[in-house]
Design a protein around this motif. Sequence first.
Motif, PDB file in Angstrom:
ATOM      1  N   ARG A  17       0.805  -1.226   0.000  1.00 49.22           N
ATOM      2  CA  ARG A  17       0.000   0.000   0.000  1.00 49.22           C
ATOM      3  C   ARG A  17       0.837   1.274   0.000  1.00 49.22           C
ATOM      4  O   ARG A  17       0.295   2.376   0.023  1.00 49.22           O
ATOM      5  CB  ARG A  17      -0.944  -0.007   1.212  1.00 49.22           C
ATOM      6  N   ASN A  18       2.163   1.144   0.000  1.00 53.17           N
ATOM      7  CA  ASN A  18       3.028   2.320  -0.030  1.00 53.17           C
ATOM      8  C   ASN A  18       3.709   2.482  -1.392  1.00 53.17           C
ATOM      9  O   ASN A  18       4.672   3.224  -1.519  1.00 53.17           O
ATOM     10  CB  ASN A  18       4.089   2.241   1.066  1.00 53.17           C
ATOM     11  N   GLY A  19       3.204   1.749  -2.376  1.00 53.26           N
ATOM     12  CA  GLY A  19       3.774   1.872  -3.715  1.00 53.26           C
ATOM     13  C   GLY A  19       3.532   3.251  -4.292  1.00 53.26           C
ATOM     14  O   GLY A  19       2.589   3.950  -3.917  1.00 53.26           O
ATOM     15  N   GLY A  20       4.395   3.645  -5.204  1.00 52.60           N
ATOM     16  CA  GLY A  20       4.264   4.967  -5.791  1.00 52.60           C
ATOM     17  C   GLY A  20       3.457   4.960  -7.075  1.00 52.60           C
ATOM     18  O   GLY A  20       2.884   3.946  -7.476  1.00 52.60           O
ATOM     19  N   ILE A  21       3.431   6.113  -7.696  1.00 53.56           N
ATOM     20  CA  ILE A  21       2.711   6.314  -8.951  1.00 53.56           C
ATOM     21  C   ILE A  21       3.742   6.524 -10.058  1.00 53.56           C
ATOM     22  O   ILE A  21       4.661   7.336  -9.901  1.00 53.56           O
ATOM     23  CB  ILE A  21       1.784   7.541  -8.861  1.00 53.56           C
ATOM     24  N   PRO A  22       3.630   5.830 -11.189  1.00 58.17           N
ATOM     25  CA  PRO A  22       4.586   6.021 -12.285  1.00 58.17           C
ATOM     26  C   PRO A  22       4.576   7.464 -12.797  1.00 58.17           C
ATOM     27  O   PRO A  22       3.527   8.079 -12.950  1.00 58.17           O
ATOM     28  CB  PRO A  22       4.095   5.051 -13.359  1.00 58.17           C
ATOM     29  N   MET A  23       5.780   7.973 -13.082  1.00 59.78           N
ATOM     30  CA  MET A  23       5.929   9.335 -13.585  1.00 59.78           C
ATOM     31  C   MET A  23       5.978   9.380 -15.097  1.00 59.78           C
ATOM     32  O   MET A  23       5.979  10.467 -15.689  1.00 59.78           O
ATOM     33  CB  MET A  23       7.208   9.966 -13.018  1.00 59.78           C
ATOM     34  N   ALA A  73      -6.777  -0.911 -11.152  1.00 58.00           N
ATOM     35  CA  ALA A  73      -6.611  -2.182 -10.453  1.00 58.00           C
ATOM     36  C   ALA A  73      -5.630  -2.089  -9.287  1.00 58.00           C
ATOM     37  O   ALA A  73      -5.658  -2.930  -8.379  1.00 58.00           O
ATOM     38  CB  ALA A  73      -6.140  -3.253 -11.432  1.00 58.00           C
ATOM     39  N   SER A  74      -4.774  -1.072  -9.296  1.00 53.14           N
ATOM     40  CA  SER A  74      -3.733  -0.961  -8.269  1.00 53.14           C
ATOM     41  C   SER A  74      -4.283  -0.641  -6.883  1.00 53.14           C
ATOM     42  O   SER A  74      -3.655  -0.942  -5.870  1.00 53.14           O
ATOM     43  CB  SER A  74      -2.730   0.132  -8.665  1.00 53.14           C
ATOM     44  N   GLY A  75      -5.438   0.005  -6.839  1.00 57.60           N
ATOM     45  CA  GLY A  75      -5.986   0.443  -5.563  1.00 57.60           C
ATOM     46  C   GLY A  75      -5.450   1.787  -5.107  1.00 57.60           C
ATOM     47  O   GLY A  75      -5.971   2.391  -4.174  1.00 57.60           O
ATOM     48  N   ILE A  76      -4.383   2.271  -5.767  1.00 52.03           N
ATOM     49  CA  ILE A  76      -3.819   3.585  -5.437  1.00 52.03           C
ATOM     50  C   ILE A  76      -4.591   4.658  -6.189  1.00 52.03           C
ATOM     51  O   ILE A  76      -4.852   4.523  -7.382  1.00 52.03           O
ATOM     52  CB  ILE A  76      -2.325   3.653  -5.807  1.00 52.03           C
ATOM     53  N   ARG A  77      -4.970   5.690  -5.488  1.00 50.89           N
ATOM     54  CA  ARG A  77      -5.680   6.803  -6.116  1.00 50.89           C
ATOM     55  C   ARG A  77      -4.824   8.065  -6.030  1.00 50.89           C
ATOM     56  O   ARG A  77      -3.970   8.190  -5.157  1.00 50.89           O
ATOM     57  CB  ARG A  77      -7.036   7.030  -5.431  1.00 50.89           C
ATOM     58  N   ILE A  78      -5.069   8.988  -6.937  1.00 56.00           N
ATOM     59  CA  ILE A  78      -4.285  10.217  -6.979  1.00 56.00           C
ATOM     60  C   ILE A  78      -5.210  11.423  -7.071  1.00 56.00           C
ATOM     61  O   ILE A  78      -6.245  11.390  -7.746  1.00 56.00           O
ATOM     62  CB  ILE A  78      -3.302  10.208  -8.168  1.00 56.00           C
TER      63      ILE A  78
END
Length: 354
Positions: A17-23, A73-78
Amino acid sequence: MGFELLKEEVDKGLAGRNGGIPMGFDRLNKYVGIRRSMYYLIGGLTGSGKTSFIDDAFVLNPVDWALSEEGRASGIRIKVWYRSMERSQTYKLAKWTCRKIFLDQGIIIPVNKLLGWTSKMTSDEHDLFLMYEDYMNKMMEIVTLIDGPENPVGIAKDLKAYALERGEIVQVDKYNKRYIPDNPNEITLVVLDHIGLLKTTSAQPTKKEAIDKMSDELRYARDFYGYSPVVVSQFNRSISNPIRIKNGDVEPQMEDFADSSTTQNDSDICMALFDPMRYKVEDPSGYDLSKLKDDFGAKYFRSLRVIKNSYGEDDIRIGLGFLGQIGMFKELPRRRAITDADYQSVVNKSFFLP
């Protein structure tokens, strides 16, 4: 309380859950990346493309990823809270739309043509532009874009209101409060472009004092709300010093940031964009600059240097292809691996297409 919070973060990391977001930049993502609670500072001289770079790396590429199947699908939102103090909202949306049209269709509609400054679009180009209304509306569900200068206190108040719409502040014990976001998997970027255009107040009557106050508020937003500030800053004129030019010593240093040293001290990651062709010097990484401009003198190169990196390697240089007509960057192959065909693809623009 302190170690409990650390264990909580470690557990989040183990759970992915601490993964980043691709730039959108492979090497830069390896060394830097977009993560929660990081303060990014990007500097450059006027015309170096620093606004286009932060739009690419911290807004447009991340938003495209968030809207993709992989991002969902990642569950990470921005979320992106963007204060554009230099350019109007309309101008920025125009440039972002032109970039998206090029990526999808391979067609360049420059901003000056889109807005009818120099020539009018054809009916086909206008129809193509209208096709992107839905995409831009989806983007604006992620990006809160505000234009016009503001003072540090006003921006801090706006950020607090934004945070309280998306979470709550709880009293943990007698001495400590904590911000609890509604969505713990959401990464919020706070973009300021650029910090030198802050309004001053009676409490901060000089530009330096305004910048120092703003950086202090951004540190608080990073450490308390978990937000990730992305700050654009101008360089001072020392790079243009004739002695530095004569000695070939014009690559940006930490000391070249204008008006205040506070942002450099407060930031976790400090990067600089540099156009060596502007000063007729060789690229520090060794790219053949003569092959990165066309017959009309248009330049398609910028050097990016990671000057400071609190959690990783620094003094990293990455060569970037730059398509100024639409404000787009793309990592070049490493200098030792780049071929004449690669150079040619940059100049003929095919390099920038997916």
